[in-house]
Write an enzyme that holds these catalytic residues in place. Structure first.
Site, short mmCIF file in Angstrom:
data_model
loop_
_atom_site.label_atom_id
_atom_site.label_comp_id
_atom_site.label_asym_id
_atom_site.label_seq_id
_atom_site.Cartn_x
_atom_site.Cartn_y
_atom_site.Cartn_z
N PHE A 109 1.09 -1.40 0.09
CA PHE A 109 -0.04 -0.07 0.06
C PHE A 109 0.82 1.25 0.12
O PHE A 109 0.38 2.27 -0.34
CB PHE A 109 -0.97 0.13 1.32
CG PHE A 109 -0.50 0.46 2.41
CD1 PHE A 109 -0.52 1.56 3.03
CD2 PHE A 109 0.31 -0.53 3.19
CE1 PHE A 109 0.07 2.12 4.31
CE2 PHE A 109 0.82 -0.09 4.75
CZ PHE A 109 0.63 1.34 5.06
N LYS A 110 1.91 1.26 0.51
CA LYS A 110 2.98 2.36 0.47
C LYS A 110 2.86 3.04 -0.83
O LYS A 110 3.51 4.17 -1.12
CB LYS A 110 4.38 1.99 1.42
CG LYS A 110 4.19 1.20 2.59
CD LYS A 110 3.70 2.11 3.33
CE LYS A 110 3.65 1.44 4.97
NZ LYS A 110 4.76 1.13 5.43
N ASP A 111 2.98 2.02 -2.06
CA ASP A 111 3.53 2.41 -3.33
C ASP A 111 2.08 3.86 -3.78
O ASP A 111 2.43 4.64 -4.32
CB ASP A 111 2.96 1.40 -4.27
CG ASP A 111 4.14 0.47 -4.41
OD1 ASP A 111 5.40 0.82 -4.14
OD2 ASP A 111 3.81 -0.71 -4.40
N LEU A 114 3.81 6.78 -1.97
CA LEU A 114 5.28 7.09 -2.43
C LEU A 114 5.59 7.08 -3.79
O LEU A 114 6.73 7.96 -4.05
CB LEU A 114 6.09 6.08 -1.74
CG LEU A 114 6.38 6.34 -0.31
CD1 LEU A 114 6.77 4.90 0.70
CD2 LEU A 114 7.03 7.45 0.00
N THR A 142 7.97 0.43 3.71
CA THR A 142 7.96 1.92 3.19
C THR A 142 9.28 1.97 2.54
O THR A 142 9.34 2.78 1.55
CB THR A 142 7.92 2.75 4.34
OG1 THR A 142 6.70 2.90 5.00
CG2 THR A 142 8.45 4.37 4.23
#
Length: 463
Positions: A109-111, A114, A142
């Site tokens: 989910f960090k994509d 970021l 992350t």
């Protein structure tokens, strides 16, 4: 829109300045000076939008210093690398809805945040000139997502700290096999909390921070949280279009960033649209203890099958505390100073008020594995261990009359050991992960000491 510190010690900033500052110079976290809200007519219009168009609408409420066409381009480029056309699709599995957040380049989910943040950094630097040295800590996902967001970008070096031996093997390889000359991986001999504490301490050394133009990619950077607000709104709009006017979200969290994005989405949408936020933790249960008893106190970090949540000090908790303390920056500063000194905040007298925003459950290792096994057996749908924590809490705490959306935060193939323990075999690796084992890896292992990390950064930073 201007941005202020949770501790009240800086002058209001424009959005681009807030992105580049990351951590506020008074040690606090940045937030909008006022939170925007929308009405039912806007929500009805949003129901018709695809993800990128909705992102433009939501982000524009918080950003007024980037031209509309530039913001549109930034968003479109950020999500062009996602494998699913809806970016964050929803699938119904039994009584739950699963919001799949793992279709980006690193399958986590960090994509979502970021990819956008990397493009924002590049955009601002191209217009202002100069350089940036990004410094961040990761408990797993992350780091790889941040590296994927800025690898090869001009005028940016990135330094990522991760706890040595405490991420999954796939998570470690996703970081350390990126050999671009602007990428520096540091494995620290310690926990994620050790790494995160070092990063915060270095940012609070203002002379060092200014000399090397440090930038933040952890969820201390407001742009990270803002990008994540969008998928809560997207999920709500998808379900409300089907006639569901009020939903709950179950969120596996350790650092409080993802669920805080849900809190912002809840305040953005009309009252009642997001009814409850279910905060799911693993054995590292500081946030569950806060919600259920008002006890926000540190204990020892325990290694679990969901390593991205193996955290005791939740960075984004201070943002919620700002609203909980009625937007009183001085009170936040006193509370955080007290927490640093004692390792504890006593909010037991306010449990009822906390319960208006969150419910919470801590999920054991045995329950995590059992949830992966049972969910797969019943629905032929495979959960990663972090998502399993959220699903277990969602099933336990749901209201039968209201749909629950569980956030699927990572692809199950990233955590093959836990999945194998649950169902008897590891999930097949997507091509992007299968080839990692063959790649050259590069990483330096250092003691979890602030001076040691500063020396390494100084020796390799752009300046």
């Amino acid at each position: 829109m201007r941005y202020i510190s949770t501790r009240g010690g800086i002058e209001p900033l424009a959005f681009q300045d807030a992105v580049m500052m990351g951590l506020a110079r008074d040690g606090g976290l940045l937030l909008p000076q006022t939170l925007p809200t929308v009405g039912n007519q806007v929500v009805q219009r949003w129901q018709q939008l695809h993800y990128q168009a909705l992102a433009r609408e939501v982000l524009s409420l918080f950003i007024d210093d980037i031209p509309e066409t530039d913001l549109e381009d930034l968003i479109d480029r950020s999500y062009a690398s996602f494998a699913h056309p809806q970016v964050t699709p929803i699938t119904q599995q039994g009584d739950l809805y699963i919001l799949e957040l793992f279709h980006g380049p690193t399958l986590a989910f960090k994509d979502v945040a970021l990819q956008l943040l990397g493009n924002l950094f590049e955009y601002v630097l191209a217009r202002r000139g100069g350089f940036m040295n990004i410094l961040g800590a990761t408990s797993g996902d992350t780091g790889s997502a941040a590296i994927a967001g800025v690898r090869g970008k001009a005028n940016i070096n990135i330094f990522i700290l991760h706890p040595h031996g405490r991420t999954s093997p796939v998570q470690a390889l996703q970081m350390t096999t990126v050999l671009d000359p602007n990428v520096f991986n540091i494995a620290v001999r310690g926990t994620f909390d050790d790494a995160q504490g070092i990063v915060k301490a270095i940012f609070n050394d203002l002379d060092f921070r200014d000399q090397y133009q440090l930038g933040a990619i952890n969820s201390i950077n407001w742009a990270r949280v803002l990008a994540q607000v969008v998928y809560y709104v997207f999920a709500y709009c998808k379900l409300s279009r089907l006639g569901m006017k009020s939903v709950d979200f179950s969120v596996p969290t350790g650092n409080f960033g993802d669920i805080f994005a849900g809190y912002i989405a809840r305040r953005l949408l009309p009252p009642g649209c997001i009814h409850r936020l279910i905060l799911a933790t693993n054995a590292n249960d500081i946030l569950t203890r806060f919600v259920t008893s008002g006890d926000y106190s540190c204990s020892q970090v325990q290694a679990t099958f969901s390593p991205s949540m193996d955290i005791q000090v939740a960075s984004n908790f201070e943002r919620y505390l700002y609203y909980f303390l009625n937007e009183d920056g001085a009170a936040v500063r006193r509370s955080m100073e007290s927490f640093v000194a004692s390792g504890r905040l006593d909010l037991t007298a306010d449990r009822q008020r906390i319960g208006q925003d969150f419910s919470s459950r801590s999920v054991s290792e045995e329950e995590t594995i059992a949830t992966i096994r049972d969910f797969y057996s019943e629905h032929h749908y495979l959960l990663d261990p972090h998502t399993a924590v959220g699903v277990k809490a969602g099933l336990e705490l749901r209201d039968p009359g209201r749909p629950v959306v569980c956030l699927a935060t990572a692809h199950p193939a990233k955590f093959g050991e836990a999945v194998s323990l649950a169902i008897g075999n590891e999930p097949p690796l997507p091509p992007a992960l299968a080839e990692l084992q063959k790649r050259e890896s590069r990483c330096v292992i250092l003691d979890a000491q602030q001076d040691t990390i500063k020396e390494y950064v100084a020796a390799n930073a752009l300046h």
